[in-house]
Enzyme design. Structure first.
Site, mmCIF file in Angstrom:
data_model
loop_
_atom_site.group_PDB
_atom_site.id
_atom_site.type_symbol
_atom_site.label_atom_id
_atom_site.label_comp_id
_atom_site.label_asym_id
_atom_site.label_seq_id
_atom_site.Cartn_x
_atom_site.Cartn_y
_atom_site.Cartn_z
ATOM 1 N N ASN A 110 15.176 29.792 1.337
ATOM 2 C CA ASN A 110 15.690 28.503 1.812
ATOM 3 C C ASN A 110 15.114 27.358 0.989
ATOM 4 O O ASN A 110 13.900 27.282 0.802
ATOM 5 C CB ASN A 110 15.316 28.288 3.277
ATOM 6 C CG ASN A 110 16.169 29.125 4.201
ATOM 7 O OD1 ASN A 110 17.328 29.396 3.901
ATOM 8 N ND2 ASN A 110 15.602 29.538 5.321
ATOM 9 N N ARG A 164 0.827 -1.210 0.000
ATOM 10 C CA ARG A 164 0.000 0.000 0.000
ATOM 11 C C ARG A 164 0.864 1.263 0.000
ATOM 12 O O ARG A 164 0.562 2.230 -0.701
ATOM 13 C CB ARG A 164 -0.924 -0.026 1.217
ATOM 14 C CG ARG A 164 -1.997 -1.096 1.063
ATOM 15 C CD ARG A 164 -2.703 -1.403 2.361
ATOM 16 N NE ARG A 164 -3.684 -2.476 2.127
ATOM 17 C CZ ARG A 164 -4.430 -3.026 3.079
ATOM 18 N NH1 ARG A 164 -4.316 -2.613 4.340
ATOM 19 N NH2 ARG A 164 -5.275 -3.990 2.774
ATOM 20 N N SER A 195 12.202 34.723 3.921
ATOM 21 C CA SER A 195 12.580 35.468 5.104
ATOM 22 C C SER A 195 12.159 36.899 4.866
ATOM 23 O O SER A 195 12.462 37.479 3.821
ATOM 24 C CB SER A 195 14.093 35.381 5.294
ATOM 25 O OG SER A 195 14.521 36.370 6.202
ATOM 26 N N LYS A 213 17.074 35.576 0.339
ATOM 27 C CA LYS A 213 17.177 34.236 0.916
ATOM 28 C C LYS A 213 15.899 33.472 0.614
ATOM 29 O O LYS A 213 14.814 33.864 1.034
ATOM 30 C CB LYS A 213 17.369 34.380 2.423
ATOM 31 C CG LYS A 213 17.950 33.162 3.121
ATOM 32 C CD LYS A 213 18.379 33.528 4.547
ATOM 33 C CE LYS A 213 19.261 32.480 5.183
ATOM 34 N NZ LYS A 213 18.660 31.206 5.423
ATOM 35 N N ARG A 235 11.569 -19.325 14.624
ATOM 36 C CA ARG A 235 11.175 -17.930 14.905
ATOM 37 C C ARG A 235 12.277 -17.296 15.720
ATOM 38 O O ARG A 235 12.758 -17.876 16.695
ATOM 39 C CB ARG A 235 9.848 -17.814 15.658
ATOM 40 C CG ARG A 235 9.493 -16.308 15.875
ATOM 41 C CD ARG A 235 8.032 -16.044 16.199
ATOM 42 N NE ARG A 235 7.210 -16.939 15.431
ATOM 43 C CZ ARG A 235 6.121 -17.540 15.916
ATOM 44 N NH1 ARG A 235 5.714 -17.266 17.137
ATOM 45 N NH2 ARG A 235 5.451 -18.389 15.163
ATOM 46 N N ARG A 285 7.613 -4.612 -5.685
ATOM 47 C CA ARG A 285 6.204 -4.582 -5.277
ATOM 48 C C ARG A 285 5.411 -5.691 -5.952
ATOM 49 O O ARG A 285 4.580 -6.359 -5.331
ATOM 50 C CB ARG A 285 5.611 -3.217 -5.662
ATOM 51 C CG ARG A 285 4.201 -3.025 -5.166
ATOM 52 C CD ARG A 285 3.703 -1.621 -5.494
ATOM 53 N NE ARG A 285 2.463 -1.334 -4.822
ATOM 54 C CZ ARG A 285 1.354 -0.942 -5.443
ATOM 55 N NH1 ARG A 285 1.350 -0.789 -6.753
ATOM 56 N NH2 ARG A 285 0.254 -0.706 -4.751
#
Lengths: 456, 456, 456, 456
Positions: free
Chosen positions: D287, D124, D279, D285, D318, D188
């Site tokens: 980021n 999933r 900013s 700037k 196990r 998958r």
């Protein structure tokens, strides 16, 4: 502020993998509180330095209560800026009454708050964590003392090799636990330091007062004061990680020994918590749940330590990835070590030891483990070579015929000539071939008593 | 004994990845010699305890010379027993003259020899390794002092953020190096212990003399004396690993900073070893070979530390796999850290710093990094909100028009009213907005001087 | 060129940790030859594309013999440029006769040579490595078939739980080996690709002929042709690492099972290579040297895979550290997996299985493992709850009194009424409670036969 | 059953480190539902095999709704038995109406449920994870196509080396993403298999019907059918881990490139999500929050993969620790890769590319990158040696004087004689020295189109 998140942060795998008090110390609520404690401490530190009125600091501190903030909401907003401090500061500013609101977070950068909070988290988590490791050490000391003379097979490469006592095995466990406790306590006391540098480590927005605020903040939070910002020099988290990793290694070793001794075919120990690990239709089966869970938690450490060490190359004055990469493994390593310690303590405090079975297992090899000693005893009379040949032949004959070595040796003229029945019996008694076992146990117990300041 | 192996043990990748003196300390020859030193020490330790004549110990010690043994042959024979000590003891016994031959390896088990040898190896390797880290620290201290006031851009998330000085950056490097040197020196002094327990840790075949021999052996080898055998309690190698891992992390951080500053577009530093890293047709290109090689070596650490931590769960009295699993990463981690330290020292000792370019890069943003400071200066006059709005608007306008912030601000009436040209210029001077930078550098230099006992 | 290095590259730990044919495939000589093979292939590829005369390619290829070069010297010179290709190319150029010398290494960059050589190394090492894994698989298949009905205790959490057969255990080993062989073979066939891009991946100095040379080179070297340069996209080494890591995990699992079954107290298997792992005075002791050594080698994988994965973030067109960081773990992981495979094959091909002891161990619990089955048989007569209670009480009583469950059950009226002695005996026969064991073994054997194309 | 746990399972660090749809797929609720889906599927599989009435299966399935169960309570009770399946089965049994309750969990062991649930979780989670990687690949393809001819500096060791195009860089990213998507899709589809074996892998309590139930269960859950139980053969989780680790490595590489190009001094790209990463006072700037967060998540992979590989040595039928040790890293690795993929897609879909700045940066070295090409052009006229000397001298002179190489070359008589101004200009045009760049981009785009079945 939204309504607080659910009080329960416990999950599906936490009973097994997040056991003990440490898990709560690294949960979201604890992180929130730690970050708020840093904000409160910062305000107080500045008030002490005369940068803001004490009432403002008090007003800020009064708002710094984790329950008033919504971790999930702050976490979601963090995606905008890349860390949860920015939305937390916004929420905190909104929660502070009056003019003090404008003083929230003054002079600090997000990393200052989160790094200092991480150190607080570690400081707090190490309290109960060390308690549990100490509890496990005490239990090991008790086993070492009680089973000082409980003879059992020493095993190398999982093969019986020479007699030991269970007390010696427990004393070695004890020594390992004492080592890791000493190191973790040292890290806790000396290496968990406050972080304060402002955006680039210069404390620029605090001008001259920076170092004073730094010292005050360390004092407020009960953390060490570093010479300068360690925002991108990650030795402190790395040393903590190394110490936790070593602790997990000791837990894994002891857990492994317990699970091996608890095997159906060995059956020397079992875990004695009623109702745990049992099976209604398999009454012989007592799953060593505590040892297994301790091992499982401890096995996380190598990878988590590698994560933290692998994130040390922080770029310039704030890392573009490595800093954020620390958050999950930092908490996970504390949780894993805490769970490992809690389970190990539980295991050792409830360990049922079957001394008779230990002795019986030792006799499975019918004296073979003592062959070396008989050789040594015969050397003066027969010379090294002849003594060695004689005993080796006897050992092989005994093994081939599935007979006790004593019987086969007693049939041999050269043996009878030099060793009477009593002497041979004494030589083949495993309890007589333990070397310095008792003294070594005492040394470990003394070292433990020295460390803890308590007589054992 | 076969003819000795080739004197050269250097390989194809060793110039880059096995640089410096440590590599030789972890090569096969060094292991052979260390194992032989343990055998010699063991004989002497027993002679001192009266268990064998001094002449026998001397005869054994006289044969303990690595050049007389063939590592490849011993390595091949080791497959029969699972470790190289058994064939080495056989070869050594053959090499000892007279009756003393029978006393070789007495009372010891293979693991005693190999574990003690590993500790010797670590002790010896840490000597030059610490020298190189110390050399790197000295170079960092010199850079910190010399460039105390060399202004440059501080960068967060690889974006220019606030001014710092190159001295501060170097001081942070220094602090990190000092931290890891201190820890490694501590591990070397206190945690590298002799291993002696016999097959099962009881010292059985030495009877009462066991502990005395243990103490003597520790003394002979210059290693710590443990309370009891640590054959299956692997905290000592784990602590060494953790300390080496942290050291590599600091190297990687510094190396990363250097490679970033050395970028063509940044050009603030370059490595200054003539003839290295150059390109005949690309004269602008000076590959930072030392920093790159330091990073490469340091990057090994997280995985190697994980190997050693992952091998701590030793079964019973000798592990069925985990013990053998330590050998390669133990040597490899020392080699990698040694190479990282040697390259870093080389890098820092030859670092060409372009202070003008640092200043020029800082001016790329035309004053934007100082906006915060102007805001603070205007708050008393305009109030927090208005000051913030004004400066923010100016900063945006300056950025949009690619103009200096100073120019745009100077056009603003509210600014001119409260700040004359000189005041504005001073506010926008990065050198004036360094907070506690100088003091923080001094703190790091003082801490370094305290550690090394030398004035900087 | 200096004189060649010593032919022996075998070391002190190689008998244990570098067993089998793979070690030689990753030694310095093999790397030298692989790099030379790439240079030769490159010349031929260009000759085929008409870029240089065939005689020149032949002259270059003729000089590409590892024995003519000095790995140690090249390694030492590599420190100047940061990789061994530069000095190798210089030495090769010197070794080529006539005009062809000027064509050496044309159009290539150092990384092209080293990356392609690494793929060749992997391709060559995987040959014998897959042989050994296949040999181990065949041995497991033989055990699965031969012991299809050899009943033994199935153990969960190291406690006896339900009967299985040794054949089923071996069939599970087989399935694991088949899985990792299939994946490694797939990686070898499809994912090991030539690397050619020139300094920046554009093939600039080959102008239009670049792609044709790339295709020719892949053909010359027997490697896959990638769509474009993968110099900084390290999925190929990462996939190889992942596949080797999984292989080591399967080896470790099987080795662990063998050492557990070989324990003195279990004694269900032993390694049957005469003279190996024995002890002259401990005849019962047969150290499982092969299983232990296989485990030890396999335990390296998690850390080494982490090294390679941790080095994937290559900067721009050539990494400043991560590339160089691959070299050691790349070779070490192949060596470790090769050694693990060789030891495992040896172990399984010489495994002595004691079917009687397996049966005897199963009877240690005196029928308890079959309790579940008796319950099921009684449900129709007594109802689920009553049947469960009855059998549970009987099991507890039998365990408490150390009596066989059969005896206790037979004393119970409700049991005797519904199950006659023969029925009870059949129910308590472990061989009758094996579910689909036989069919599952057959499925694993068929899958193995399908993969190998051979009937088992 | 207690009241359900809070619907929000989102935490403080999840906005940054648990971004995108995968986090919910590995949360406690998803695990609960997956375990319940396995229980429901098991009942249906047995009904199809005639082992129980269809109504009973329906009744069981009707109760299998996660919201009806309390993860925290089940987690807490799990400490008694060592896994959460035992209390879940008890709770489920209580929740099922009528006789069907007695059929819950029939024939299965806890590990069957948890392992199959883990495979469902992976199946999933890989859905949206592959969507995000595919989205990132599409974005990279678009960049590759759009910037096919956008010339920029190719950089080796972070030094400018040769011209490339941004399209080529993006095409290499694309190729890496395609590789990891292909592998993950393959894992998958083929490697995620149902687990069913009963306590010891024999399917004993299902007698002959075992294999049929196994096949039915695989069909019910949409997972592969394994030949036999893989309870202790952990190749499947290991292969998944390896594939996820490689995917993270590619993300980290791309993220690293983006953060490097986004540096203030380079400024070739920026992330263009309005309001994120900005900013207010530092308008220059922006980021690179997405790239940084992608890197941070991806950096977890090496350690987490090491955890999973290090937990492969499951004992017997196990494991006593290694099995439990998988749970946390299994979920964490999916979460980390999912977050890395989501952030990377976001980053690439919003990447602002500044082609002018790329060109400007390339010109920083004033033609030096083209020196090699001029040499080649002069060789026919001057011979290799003289041509090389001439250009090398010119390059040095140009660099020393900070002048364009073209100018210096044009002053040289030998150059003027053989190359007119136009020829020299053409030679020094980076756009003309791109080798096979365009074709290589097309190859990557074609491979992408082939994989996805869509024209690009």
């Amino acid at each position: 502020m939204r309504p607080p998140s659910s009080p329960s942060e416990r999950g599906l795998f936490d009973g097994v993998l997040g056991r003990g008090p440490v898990a709560a110390e690294v949960a979201d609520r604890a992180w929130l509180q730690a970050m708020l404690d840093v904000e409160a401490g910062l305000a107080r530190a500045q008030a002490r330095a005369g940068l803001l009125p004490a009432e403002h600091a008090d007003a800020i501190a009064a708002a710094c209560v984790a329950e008033r903030f919504d971790a999930a909401a702050i976490g979601a907003e963090a995606a905008q800026t890349g860390n949860p401090v920015v939305p937390l500061v916004a929420a905190l500013t909104g929660a502070v009454e009056g003019d003090a609101a404008g003083q929230v977070h003054r002079g600090a950068t997000s990393q200052d708050i989160l790094d200092s909070a991480a150190m607080l988290i570690a400081h707090r988590a190490l309290g109960p964590l060390l308690d549990d490791l100490d509890g496990a050490a005490r239990a090991a000391a008790a086993l070492a003392e009680h089973h000082r003379d409980t003879v059992m097979a020493g095993r190398t490469l999982l093969q019986q090799a020479l007699p030991v006592t269970f007390g010696l095995k427990a004393a070695e466990w004890l020594a390992g636990l004492d080592e890791v406790v000493a190191r973790l306590a040292d890290v806790r006391l000396h290496r968990l330091a406050v972080q304060l540098g402002g955006a680039a480590g210069t404390l620029a927005s605090l001008s001259e007062a920076g170092p004073e605020v730094l010292a005050n903040l360390a004092d407020e939070l009960g953390l060490a004061e570093p010479p300068l910002a360690w925002h991108t020099i990650r030795v402190r988290p790395a040393e903590l990680a190394g110490a936790l990793g070593a602790a997990c290694g000791v837990v894994a070793k002891i857990g492994r020994d317990v699970t091996l001794m608890a095997q159906t075919e060995v059956a020397e120990v079992s875990e004695g918590v009623p109702g745990r690990g049992g099976s209604s239709t398999l009454p012989h089966k007592r799953n060593p749940v505590a040892a297994v869970s301790a091992i499982a938690a401890a096995m996380r450490a190598p990878g988590l330590v590698a994560e933290l060490l692998g994130a040390m190359a922080h770029e310039h004055e704030r890392a573009a990835g490595p800093w954020h990469a620390e958050w999950r493994p930092f908490a996970a390593l504390l949780e894993a070590t805490g769970s490992a310690a809690a389970w190990l303590r539980d295991c050792l405090e409830h360990l049922d030891v079957d001394a008779e079975r230990m002795r019986a297992n030792l006799e499975l090899t019918q004296g073979a483990l003592m062959a070396e000693r008989v050789t040594t005893a015969l050397v003066p009379a027969l010379g090294r070579h002849a003594a060695h040949e004689l005993v080796q032949d006897a050992a092989r004959a005994a093994f081939a015929a599935d007979r006790p070595l004593a019987e086969v040796l007693a049939e041999h003229e050269d043996v009878r000539e030099h060793l009477d029945a009593g002497a041979l019996e004494r030589l083949l008694d495993p309890a007589g071939y333990l070397g310095a076992t008792g003294e070594l146990i005492d040394r470990a117990l003394r070292a433990h008593a020295d460390r803890t300041g308590q007589p054992t």
